[in-house]
Design an enzyme around this catalytic site. Sequence first.
Site, PDB file in Angstrom:
ATOM      1  N   GLU A 118      -4.474   6.985  -5.415  1.00 23.37           N
ATOM      2  CA  GLU A 118      -4.624   6.215  -6.642  1.00 23.37           C
ATOM      3  C   GLU A 118      -6.030   6.396  -7.216  1.00 23.37           C
ATOM      4  O   GLU A 118      -7.003   6.210  -6.480  1.00 23.37           O
ATOM      5  CB  GLU A 118      -4.367   4.730  -6.369  1.00 23.37           C
ATOM      6  CG  GLU A 118      -2.953   4.430  -5.921  1.00 23.37           C
ATOM      7  CD  GLU A 118      -2.716   2.971  -5.590  1.00 23.37           C
ATOM      8  OE1 GLU A 118      -1.575   2.595  -5.357  1.00 23.37           O
ATOM      9  OE2 GLU A 118      -3.706   2.183  -5.557  1.00 23.37           O
ATOM     10  N   HIS A 145      -0.111   0.103 -10.131  1.00 20.65           N
ATOM     11  CA  HIS A 145      -0.769  -0.895  -9.283  1.00 20.65           C
ATOM     12  C   HIS A 145      -1.134  -2.150 -10.096  1.00 20.65           C
ATOM     13  O   HIS A 145      -2.279  -2.612 -10.066  1.00 20.65           O
ATOM     14  CB  HIS A 145      -2.011  -0.297  -8.628  1.00 20.65           C
ATOM     15  CG  HIS A 145      -2.366  -0.988  -7.335  1.00 20.65           C
ATOM     16  ND1 HIS A 145      -2.817  -0.314  -6.215  1.00 20.65           N
ATOM     17  CD2 HIS A 145      -2.332  -2.291  -6.970  1.00 20.65           C
ATOM     18  CE1 HIS A 145      -3.058  -1.174  -5.240  1.00 20.65           C
ATOM     19  NE2 HIS A 145      -2.766  -2.385  -5.683  1.00 20.65           N
ATOM     20  N   ARG A 193       0.855  -1.186   0.000  1.00 17.54           N
ATOM     21  CA  ARG A 193       0.000   0.000   0.000  1.00 17.54           C
ATOM     22  C   ARG A 193       0.888   1.231   0.000  1.00 17.54           C
ATOM     23  O   ARG A 193       1.938   1.265   0.641  1.00 17.54           O
ATOM     24  CB  ARG A 193      -0.936   0.011   1.214  1.00 17.54           C
ATOM     25  CG  ARG A 193      -2.051  -1.023   1.163  1.00 17.54           C
ATOM     26  CD  ARG A 193      -3.057  -0.684   0.062  1.00 17.54           C
ATOM     27  NE  ARG A 193      -4.188  -1.608   0.017  1.00 17.54           N
ATOM     28  CZ  ARG A 193      -4.244  -2.679  -0.765  1.00 17.54           C
ATOM     29  NH1 ARG A 193      -3.206  -2.960  -1.550  1.00 17.54           N
ATOM     30  NH2 ARG A 193      -5.301  -3.461  -0.779  1.00 17.54           N
TER      31      ARG A 193
END
Length: 317
Positions: free
Chosen positions: A263, A284, A234
Amino acid sequence: MKCVFLDKATFADSIDFQPLQQYADTFEVFSLTPFDKIVERCLNAEVIITNKVVLDESILRQLPALKLICIAATGVNNVDLAAAKNLGIAVANVSGYSSHSVAQYVFSQLLHHVAKPHHHINNVSQGQWQRSPSFCVHGEGSVELANKTMAIIGYGNLGQTVANIAKAFGMKVLIAEQQHATSIRNERVSFDYAIQEADFISIHCPLTDSTLNLFNKETFCKMKSSAVLINTARGNIVNEKDLIDALNNGEIAYAALDVLAQEPPPADYPTLLNQPANLAITAHIAWASIESQQRLINLVADNIKAFSEGRRLNRVD
């Protein structure tokens, strides 16, 4: 049973969602769902599937029919678990689906850094080999992973898979204990020892109050100047400003981030605007091999089936 999937667009178009539909009388799918549309779309739903849509207490209190939240991920920080429990709403996540995908990403970044394949490919495409008086063009060279030290931060399925691959490369693996632990579990080392000894650090711990900004100015000062940091967990586990300072000041050598604190990041996101050459950023995608995505959807379907049969499976409530 009515089931609503709030953010299908977080998955590739090639993924088969049929396993989810077989347990629902009504199955509604939305590409993405803004916060102000959640209640409207879920008002009569008994099951909600969410990858990243936030379900806080204010939302959950407006959904009296809701019985089960399926988080299409391992991390559960987008759902208010305490509120769900108080309201009698079951919550299930999935884990273990992306271990191979994430580990593959970690080592693709490590090999990119130590073996420099793009550099050597460019040497040929630019004609350096053809003009060389010797049989090889060393260029920037390469170094081996063997006998280097890998520190694993977070030793769940992901961390264990990365550790096994590291050992196959002949690396020494250090499993870090939690930062402020008063005792060290068997086969682990202290957090400080791990980061001080590591040539490579791979982060796989969840984002909690204790891991927020775990890697910061103080942490980077303890690391080797040749160290490489990879974060596939994270974004907020790493203080991005401190990381950029550490990279620019030569406190560590290289970092790869597959996650950011925000994000998707806006166009004027400071980490992107100030990105140094020794920082690689990807969107990601470490978790997102096609096989991993399909495995995840199948596991969510298993969670729905178990709930409908009165069984607890992957429950976090």
